[in-house]
Design a protein around this motif. Sequence first.
Motif, PDB file in Angstrom:
ATOM      1  N   ASN A 259       8.035  -6.673  -4.045  1.00  0.00           N
ATOM      2  CA  ASN A 259       8.964  -7.240  -5.021  1.00  0.00           C
ATOM      3  C   ASN A 259       8.381  -8.431  -5.784  1.00  0.00           C
ATOM      4  N   LEU A 260       7.534  -9.204  -5.132  1.00  0.00           N
ATOM      5  CA  LEU A 260       6.838 -10.271  -5.852  1.00  0.00           C
ATOM      6  C   LEU A 260       5.900  -9.659  -6.892  1.00  0.00           C
ATOM      7  N   ALA A 261       5.182  -8.622  -6.505  1.00  0.00           N
ATOM      8  CA  ALA A 261       4.279  -7.942  -7.450  1.00  0.00           C
ATOM      9  C   ALA A 261       5.051  -7.360  -8.633  1.00  0.00           C
TER      10      ALA A 261
ATOM     11  N   LEU B 101      -2.215  -5.995  -9.059  1.00  0.00           N
ATOM     12  CA  LEU B 101      -2.688  -4.961  -8.139  1.00  0.00           C
ATOM     13  C   LEU B 101      -2.271  -5.333  -6.714  1.00  0.00           C
ATOM     14  N   ILE B 102      -1.668  -4.381  -6.010  1.00  0.00           N
ATOM     15  CA  ILE B 102      -1.448  -4.520  -4.568  1.00  0.00           C
ATOM     16  C   ILE B 102      -2.528  -3.707  -3.856  1.00  0.00           C
TER      17      ILE B 102
ATOM     18  N   LEU C 209      -4.020   3.194  -8.208  1.00  0.00           N
ATOM     19  CA  LEU C 209      -3.080   4.131  -8.832  1.00  0.00           C
ATOM     20  C   LEU C 209      -2.024   3.355  -9.616  1.00  0.00           C
ATOM     21  N   GLN C 210      -1.637   3.879 -10.767  1.00  0.00           N
ATOM     22  CA  GLN C 210      -0.535   3.300 -11.529  1.00  0.00           C
ATOM     23  C   GLN C 210       0.782   3.622 -10.812  1.00  0.00           C
ATOM     24  N   THR C 211       1.637   2.631 -10.658  1.00  0.00           N
ATOM     25  CA  THR C 211       2.959   2.868 -10.065  1.00  0.00           C
ATOM     26  C   THR C 211       3.973   3.127 -11.180  1.00  0.00           C
ATOM     27  N   ALA C 212       5.225   3.342 -10.806  1.00  0.00           N
ATOM     28  CA  ALA C 212       6.288   3.541 -11.799  1.00  0.00           C
ATOM     29  C   ALA C 212       6.613   2.247 -12.540  1.00  0.00           C
ATOM     30  N   VAL C 213       6.100   1.130 -12.043  1.00  0.00           N
ATOM     31  CA  VAL C 213       6.343  -0.167 -12.680  1.00  0.00           C
ATOM     32  C   VAL C 213       5.210  -0.452 -13.662  1.00  0.00           C
ATOM     33  N   PRO C 214       5.494  -0.643 -14.945  1.00  0.00           N
ATOM     34  CA  PRO C 214       4.443  -0.979 -15.897  1.00  0.00           C
ATOM     35  C   PRO C 214       3.683  -2.232 -15.443  1.00  0.00           C
ATOM     36  N   ASN C 215       2.373  -2.220 -15.611  1.00  0.00           N
ATOM     37  CA  ASN C 215       1.481  -3.340 -15.244  1.00  0.00           C
ATOM     38  C   ASN C 215       1.240  -3.484 -13.747  1.00  0.00           C
ATOM     39  N   LEU C 216       1.829  -2.609 -12.923  1.00  0.00           N
ATOM     40  CA  LEU C 216       1.645  -2.722 -11.473  1.00  0.00           C
ATOM     41  C   LEU C 216       0.884  -1.511 -10.935  1.00  0.00           C
ATOM     42  N   PHE C 217      -0.206  -1.803 -10.235  1.00  0.00           N
ATOM     43  CA  PHE C 217      -1.074  -0.776  -9.661  1.00  0.00           C
ATOM     44  C   PHE C 217      -1.176  -1.012  -8.150  1.00  0.00           C
ATOM     45  N   ILE C 218      -1.556   0.032  -7.428  1.00  0.00           N
ATOM     46  CA  ILE C 218      -1.733  -0.114  -5.978  1.00  0.00           C
ATOM     47  C   ILE C 218      -2.935   0.688  -5.500  1.00  0.00           C
ATOM     48  N   VAL C 219      -3.701   0.091  -4.599  1.00  0.00           N
ATOM     49  CA  VAL C 219      -4.688   0.839  -3.814  1.00  0.00           C
ATOM     50  C   VAL C 219      -3.960   1.203  -2.524  1.00  0.00           C
ATOM     51  N   PRO C 220      -3.619   2.478  -2.339  1.00  0.00           N
ATOM     52  CA  PRO C 220      -2.766   2.855  -1.210  1.00  0.00           C
ATOM     53  C   PRO C 220      -3.511   2.825   0.123  1.00  0.00           C
ATOM     54  N   SER C 221      -2.738   2.955   1.188  1.00  0.00           N
ATOM     55  CA  SER C 221      -3.284   2.939   2.542  1.00  0.00           C
ATOM     56  C   SER C 221      -3.108   4.304   3.188  1.00  0.00           C
ATOM     57  N   THR C 222      -3.996   4.613   4.118  1.00  0.00           N
ATOM     58  CA  THR C 222      -3.834   5.804   4.966  1.00  0.00           C
ATOM     59  C   THR C 222      -4.106   5.410   6.419  1.00  0.00           C
ATOM     60  N   MET C 223      -3.810   6.310   7.326  1.00  0.00           N
ATOM     61  CA  MET C 223      -4.041   6.060   8.744  1.00  0.00           C
ATOM     62  C   MET C 223      -5.526   5.933   9.078  1.00  0.00           C
ATOM     63  N   ASP C 224      -6.400   6.313   8.143  1.00  0.00           N
ATOM     64  CA  ASP C 224      -7.847   6.149   8.361  1.00  0.00           C
ATOM     65  C   ASP C 224      -8.205   4.700   8.690  1.00  0.00           C
ATOM     66  N   LEU C 225      -7.393   3.758   8.196  1.00  0.00           N
ATOM     67  CA  LEU C 225      -7.673   2.338   8.447  1.00  0.00           C
ATOM     68  C   LEU C 225      -7.700   2.012   9.937  1.00  0.00           C
TER      69      LEU C 225
END
Length: 265
Positions: free
Chosen positions: A26-28, A39-40, A79-95
């Motif tokens: 929400n801050l992002a 970017l998150i 990846l571009q999210t549904a929020v303009p100007n907000l992107f995310i590098v997602p996570s997977t269980m590989d971490l």
Amino acid sequence: MANERNRIITIANQKGGVGKTTTAINLATALAAIGERVLIIDLDPQGNASTGLGIGRRDRACSSYDVLVGERSIGEAALQTAVPNLFIVPSTMDLLGLEMEIAQRGDRAFRLRQALQTEEAFAYSYILLDCPPSFNLLTVNAMAAAHSVLVPLQCEFFALEGLSQLLETVDEVRRTVNPSLDIQGIVLTMYDSRNNLAQQVVNDVREHLGEKVYHTLIPRNVRVSEAPSYGKPAILYDLKCAGSQAYLQLASEVIQRERRRKIAA
């Protein structure tokens, strides 16, 4: 040391269930809504920040794991999210297997810092790093890469005890891998004005940490809790709810602090 061409903020608390990921999302979103390019980077194997921004498991072909092992760049993973100007590098269980994979490398604490010293990363004005609720190599990488740490703190009895542990962790990171790491601020979450204990926690934290504590209190709010199940930030799900309005106020405070910091520098 993090580069000053953007602002990298680690959102961390070793205790789970304090609103850390909710705060990151929400801050992002609030920062993006006022025109910042944000970017998150989701560093929690559970991937709640990714899910909360509507990024399904099937859409995470490239993740923060790939960035940390050096197989993908920030630009390739974002990846571009549904929020303009907000992107995310997602996570997977590989971490979950990352620590074992890079434990013997001399640069194991600096993998994320290296990935963020690129023109792709400098294209974002704010980068928020959402950490797992533990102090492990992922959290160390986040703190080594960041300018500052933002700490969500639940308004409950054991809050100060957990906070003292986290501040000790930040001091340890300063001594070992990132001497310039600063406390961006403490944000009090899940505040219930009907609860006398919650107000006591607020008073105690402010007495101990003064100006480091944000004025904004994030209230307990059903709409904020519902939003992730719809793959949306609360601000998109219900802009007018008390939780969304609080996160907009928090974003305003974050920006004001950044302006004061730049003037002081």
